[in-house]
Design a protein around this motif. Sequence first.
Motif, PDB file in Angstrom:
ATOM      1  N   PRO A 128      -0.585  18.569  -2.444  1.00 53.74           N
ATOM      2  CA  PRO A 128      -1.182  18.171  -3.731  1.00 53.74           C
ATOM      3  C   PRO A 128      -1.607  19.371  -4.566  1.00 53.74           C
ATOM      4  O   PRO A 128      -2.055  20.379  -4.022  1.00 53.74           O
ATOM      5  N   TYR A 129      -1.469  19.221  -5.878  1.00 55.93           N
ATOM      6  CA  TYR A 129      -1.726  20.330  -6.792  1.00 55.93           C
ATOM      7  C   TYR A 129      -3.010  20.062  -7.565  1.00 55.93           C
ATOM      8  O   TYR A 129      -3.184  18.984  -8.137  1.00 55.93           O
ATOM      9  N   PRO A 155      13.986  30.809 -10.887  1.00 54.13           N
ATOM     10  CA  PRO A 155      13.626  30.564  -9.490  1.00 54.13           C
ATOM     11  C   PRO A 155      13.331  31.824  -8.691  1.00 54.13           C
ATOM     12  O   PRO A 155      12.450  31.806  -7.827  1.00 54.13           O
ATOM     13  N   HIS A 156      14.053  32.906  -8.968  1.00 49.34           N
ATOM     14  CA  HIS A 156      13.786  34.121  -8.193  1.00 49.34           C
ATOM     15  C   HIS A 156      12.455  34.760  -8.600  1.00 49.34           C
ATOM     16  O   HIS A 156      11.960  35.642  -7.890  1.00 49.34           O
ATOM     17  N   ASN A 157      11.862  34.302  -9.710  1.00 49.41           N
ATOM     18  CA  ASN A 157      10.548  34.787 -10.116  1.00 49.41           C
ATOM     19  C   ASN A 157       9.413  33.835  -9.743  1.00 49.41           C
ATOM     20  O   ASN A 157       8.306  34.285  -9.422  1.00 49.41           O
ATOM     21  N   ASN A 158       9.676  32.511  -9.796  1.00 46.08           N
ATOM     22  CA  ASN A 158       8.614  31.591  -9.384  1.00 46.08           C
ATOM     23  C   ASN A 158       8.685  31.269  -7.895  1.00 46.08           C
ATOM     24  O   ASN A 158       7.802  30.629  -7.345  1.00 46.08           O
ATOM     25  N   LYS A 187       2.857  28.124  -1.558  1.00 53.18           N
ATOM     26  CA  LYS A 187       1.413  27.878  -1.500  1.00 53.18           C
ATOM     27  C   LYS A 187       0.585  28.891  -2.284  1.00 53.18           C
ATOM     28  O   LYS A 187      -0.600  28.658  -2.558  1.00 53.18           O
ATOM     29  N   ASP A 188       1.199  30.037  -2.635  1.00 54.01           N
ATOM     30  CA  ASP A 188       0.406  31.086  -3.283  1.00 54.01           C
ATOM     31  C   ASP A 188       1.029  31.529  -4.605  1.00 54.01           C
ATOM     32  O   ASP A 188       1.296  32.721  -4.804  1.00 54.01           O
ATOM     33  N   PRO A 189       1.282  30.607  -5.529  1.00 49.01           N
ATOM     34  CA  PRO A 189       1.860  31.039  -6.808  1.00 49.01           C
ATOM     35  C   PRO A 189       0.897  31.949  -7.560  1.00 49.01           C
ATOM     36  O   PRO A 189      -0.318  31.719  -7.565  1.00 49.01           O
TER      37      PRO A 189
END
Length: 298
Positions: free
Chosen positions: A130-131, A86-89, A98-100
């Motif tokens: 939505p993705y 989680p701390h990386n994604n 919104k900006d992965p």
Amino acid sequence: MNLRIVLTALLALFCHQAQAAERLNLLLITSDDMSCDSVGVYGCKLKDTTPNMDRLASQSLRFNHAFVQVGNCMPSRNVMYSGRYPHNNRVEGFYQIKDPDYPVLADLMKAAGYFTGIRGKVAHSTPYSPYPAWDVVLDTLPDGAPAHVKNVASYRISAEQGIAAAKKAGKPFYLNLNISDPHKPFYNEGVRPDPNVPSRVFTAAEVPVPGFLPDDPAVREELALYYPSVRRGADCLLAQGELPRTARGGLRGAAAAQRSRRAERPARGGAREEPHQPARHRGDRRPAAHRADGQGAL
């Protein structure tokens, strides 16, 4: 291990094993808020909670040391689908990123030429929603009605919808079916009678009480709502029936046995309706490393 490395190896394996004219399909099924020790093959003390899962496990590769990294829904799913902590994604709670700067499983499968579809937990399964990597969201039935998250038969209908759409597109499918049970509200909790009846209902007298809870009538009443919900979630596997050849090669069964099966449970009064949101119950009171939370090996 990074999910991209694992997926690359899996895709190579799929292509190697499949015949030239056929690429293997991938059907990924999760259950929601299910404790690992509620599953028969993982040592549940109550008999027949998950016969369909147990049958599938007997034909499959089973993992004994697969643990979620986070004890709640959206972050744990995003760990699984991104291969990152989680701390990386950056998905550390119930909020959208919104900006992965990384792909998730749906991205990789779509890039590999698969038709991608999802049913349930749509907003919790990707960094934001939505993705764009989903070709179809299967939360609506063919007649336009919303698919009820507790209805066993609806999961088969959604699977058939996704398979038909992939066939029309001329692509193999990657479908992610996210079963709601045993997430609250439990079976017969709130409005009664519950129309979505599991294939077996357990009573307060027969359910095991875990050691971290007192053996109290109120605790037993709660567990007698939880375990039928576990069974109903496992019923959804049988409802998948005979599906096209998948990466696992399994999920064989007959849905007809479900259609006429009804169960009776002793009436109890006073249960209140719980909102369908992250809820605390028996699985949530233990460390995350000891919980399957629907993200395990089955």
